[in-house]
Design a protein around this motif. Structure first.
Motif, PDB file in Angstrom:
ATOM      1  N   ALA A 110     -74.773 -46.064 -41.473  1.00  0.00           N
ATOM      2  CA  ALA A 110     -74.605 -45.045 -42.518  1.00  0.00           C
ATOM      3  C   ALA A 110     -75.759 -44.054 -42.430  1.00  0.00           C
ATOM      4  CB  ALA A 110     -74.579 -45.695 -43.898  1.00  0.00           C
ATOM      5  N   LEU A 111     -75.461 -42.817 -42.740  1.00  0.00           N
ATOM      6  CA  LEU A 111     -76.446 -41.747 -42.787  1.00  0.00           C
ATOM      7  C   LEU A 111     -76.837 -41.532 -44.237  1.00  0.00           C
ATOM      8  CD1 LEU A 111     -77.833 -39.515 -41.084  1.00  0.00           C
ATOM      9  CD2 LEU A 111     -75.830 -38.100 -41.526  1.00  0.00           C
ATOM     10  N   ASP A 112     -78.134 -41.373 -44.513  1.00  0.00           N
ATOM     11  CA  ASP A 112     -78.545 -41.170 -45.905  1.00  0.00           C
ATOM     12  C   ASP A 112     -78.188 -39.761 -46.376  1.00  0.00           C
ATOM     13  OD1 ASP A 112     -80.582 -39.516 -44.877  1.00  0.00           O
ATOM     14  OD2 ASP A 112     -82.089 -40.337 -46.223  1.00  0.00           O
ATOM     15  N   CYS A 113     -78.391 -39.522 -47.663  1.00  0.00           N
ATOM     16  CA  CYS A 113     -77.955 -38.274 -48.296  1.00  0.00           C
ATOM     17  C   CYS A 113     -78.641 -37.040 -47.727  1.00  0.00           C
ATOM     18  CB  CYS A 113     -78.171 -38.345 -49.808  1.00  0.00           C
ATOM     19  SG  CYS A 113     -79.907 -38.609 -50.257  1.00  0.00           S
ATOM     20  N   ASP A 114     -79.850 -37.185 -47.190  1.00  0.00           N
ATOM     21  CA  ASP A 114     -80.569 -36.051 -46.622  1.00  0.00           C
ATOM     22  C   ASP A 114     -80.336 -35.883 -45.124  1.00  0.00           C
ATOM     23  OD1 ASP A 114     -81.846 -35.401 -49.065  1.00  0.00           O
ATOM     24  OD2 ASP A 114     -83.325 -36.967 -48.711  1.00  0.00           O
ATOM     25  N   GLY A 115     -79.744 -36.877 -44.493  1.00  0.00           N
ATOM     26  CA  GLY A 115     -79.494 -36.806 -43.061  1.00  0.00           C
ATOM     27  C   GLY A 115     -80.700 -37.145 -42.210  1.00  0.00           C
ATOM     28  N   ASP A 116     -81.782 -37.639 -42.848  1.00  0.00           N
ATOM     29  CA  ASP A 116     -82.995 -37.917 -42.070  1.00  0.00           C
ATOM     30  C   ASP A 116     -83.272 -39.398 -41.862  1.00  0.00           C
ATOM     31  OD1 ASP A 116     -83.761 -38.529 -44.648  1.00  0.00           O
ATOM     32  OD2 ASP A 116     -85.477 -37.180 -44.684  1.00  0.00           O
ATOM     33  N   ALA A 117     -82.327 -40.252 -42.225  1.00  0.00           N
ATOM     34  CA  ALA A 117     -82.483 -41.688 -41.994  1.00  0.00           C
ATOM     35  C   ALA A 117     -81.113 -42.339 -41.830  1.00  0.00           C
ATOM     36  CB  ALA A 117     -83.241 -42.351 -43.149  1.00  0.00           C
ATOM     37  N   LEU A 118     -81.099 -43.379 -41.027  1.00  0.00           N
ATOM     38  CA  LEU A 118     -79.890 -44.167 -40.804  1.00  0.00           C
ATOM     39  C   LEU A 118     -80.101 -45.569 -41.350  1.00  0.00           C
ATOM     40  CD1 LEU A 118     -79.481 -43.134 -37.087  1.00  0.00           C
ATOM     41  CD2 LEU A 118     -77.916 -42.472 -38.925  1.00  0.00           C
ATOM     42  N   LEU A 119     -79.037 -46.159 -41.877  1.00  0.00           N
ATOM     43  CA  LEU A 119     -79.043 -47.564 -42.254  1.00  0.00           C
ATOM     44  C   LEU A 119     -78.102 -48.272 -41.291  1.00  0.00           C
ATOM     45  CD1 LEU A 119     -79.859 -49.886 -44.115  1.00  0.00           C
ATOM     46  CD2 LEU A 119     -77.905 -49.284 -45.558  1.00  0.00           C
ATOM     47  N   VAL A 120     -78.672 -49.148 -40.463  1.00  0.00           N
ATOM     48  CA  VAL A 120     -77.894 -49.870 -39.464  1.00  0.00           C
ATOM     49  C   VAL A 120     -77.792 -51.311 -39.938  1.00  0.00           C
ATOM     50  CG1 VAL A 120     -77.687 -50.473 -37.028  1.00  0.00           C
ATOM     51  CG2 VAL A 120     -78.848 -48.352 -37.686  1.00  0.00           C
ATOM     52  N   ARG A 121     -76.587 -51.723 -40.319  1.00  0.00           N
ATOM     53  CA  ARG A 121     -76.367 -53.100 -40.787  1.00  0.00           C
ATOM     54  C   ARG A 121     -75.917 -53.913 -39.584  1.00  0.00           C
ATOM     55  NH1 ARG A 121     -73.101 -53.921 -45.552  1.00  0.00           N
ATOM     56  NH2 ARG A 121     -74.674 -55.442 -46.127  1.00  0.00           N
ATOM     57  N   VAL A 122     -76.619 -55.036 -39.359  1.00  0.00           N
ATOM     58  CA  VAL A 122     -76.414 -55.813 -38.143  1.00  0.00           C
ATOM     59  C   VAL A 122     -76.270 -57.293 -38.448  1.00  0.00           C
ATOM     60  CG1 VAL A 122     -77.794 -54.180 -36.795  1.00  0.00           C
ATOM     61  CG2 VAL A 122     -78.877 -56.262 -37.692  1.00  0.00           C
ATOM     62  N   ASP A 123     -75.780 -58.013 -37.454  1.00  0.00           N
ATOM     63  CA  ASP A 123     -75.875 -59.464 -37.436  1.00  0.00           C
ATOM     64  C   ASP A 123     -76.973 -59.766 -36.420  1.00  0.00           C
ATOM     65  OD1 ASP A 123     -75.522 -62.160 -37.759  1.00  0.00           O
ATOM     66  OD2 ASP A 123     -73.599 -62.239 -36.723  1.00  0.00           O
ATOM     67  N   GLN A 124     -78.140 -60.157 -36.922  1.00  0.00           N
ATOM     68  CA  GLN A 124     -79.321 -60.399 -36.089  1.00  0.00           C
ATOM     69  C   GLN A 124     -79.261 -61.802 -35.491  1.00  0.00           C
ATOM     70  OE1 GLN A 124     -82.210 -58.348 -35.458  1.00  0.00           O
ATOM     71  NE2 GLN A 124     -82.548 -59.984 -33.979  1.00  0.00           N
ATOM     72  N   VAL A 125     -79.452 -61.891 -34.187  1.00  0.00           N
ATOM     73  CA  VAL A 125     -79.553 -63.172 -33.498  1.00  0.00           C
ATOM     74  C   VAL A 125     -81.017 -63.383 -33.139  1.00  0.00           C
ATOM     75  CG1 VAL A 125     -78.880 -64.477 -31.453  1.00  0.00           C
ATOM     76  CG2 VAL A 125     -77.226 -62.945 -32.563  1.00  0.00           C
ATOM     77  N   GLY A 126     -81.648 -64.402 -33.708  1.00  0.00           N
ATOM     78  CA  GLY A 126     -83.059 -64.654 -33.432  1.00  0.00           C
ATOM     79  C   GLY A 126     -83.962 -63.735 -34.225  1.00  0.00           C
ATOM     80  N   ALA A 127     -85.207 -63.632 -33.763  1.00  0.00           N
ATOM     81  CA  ALA A 127     -86.218 -62.828 -34.445  1.00  0.00           C
ATOM     82  C   ALA A 127     -85.929 -61.339 -34.273  1.00  0.00           C
ATOM     83  CB  ALA A 127     -87.599 -63.153 -33.888  1.00  0.00           C
TER      84      ALA A 127
END
Length: 133
Positions: free
Chosen positions: A91-108
């Motif tokens: 997802a892109l934030d309201c200002d367009g200057d940051a992304l939120l990347v939701r992941v399934d993390q494997v390990g550290a």
């Protein structure tokens, strides 16, 4: 603080949706901050940097790709460590200057081997007073 650059300052990556590229506000190096979050718990895992090509690779491969500011090259999380980040959503934030990347993390998630890049790094905070009390 670095000025934010518009899409006209950086040509879009081949294949990246031009509307997505136009919505990005980049720093002077053409990068956007990417906050990485575990999709099912909401835990913040790390922060990385993406340019248009890294975002395009992330959106189309199912694996998170970053731009390394120190090495000046692309890196895909988990290629050397095995600690893969499988993309669930971006997802892109309201200002367009940051992304939120939701992941399934494997390990550290952290290169130090900790679960998140924030483990054990809490800073002292003075308690705020509640204005209503």
């Amino acid at each position: 603080m670095s000025p934010q650059n518009s899409s006209s300052d950086f040509p879009p990556a081949p294949g990246l949706d031009p509307a997505v590229s136009a919505a990005l506000k980049r720093d002077d190096a053409g990068l956007v901050a990417a906050v990485v979050q575990q999709y099912d718990t909401g835990e913040v895992l790390m922060l990385g940097w993406m340019n248009d090509e890294a975002l395009h690779r992330t959106l189309t491969t199912g694996r998170v790709t970053f731009w390394s500011r120190s090495r000046q090259e692309y890196w895909r999380k988990g290629d050397s460590s095995g600690h893969v980040q499988w993309v669930k959503s971006v997802a892109l934030d309201c200002d367009g200057d940051a992304l939120l990347v939701r992941v399934d993390q494997v390990g550290a998630a952290c290169h130090t081997g900790t679960h998140t890049c924030f483990d054990g790094r809490e800073l002292p905070v003075l308690a705020a007073t509640d204005a209503a009390s």
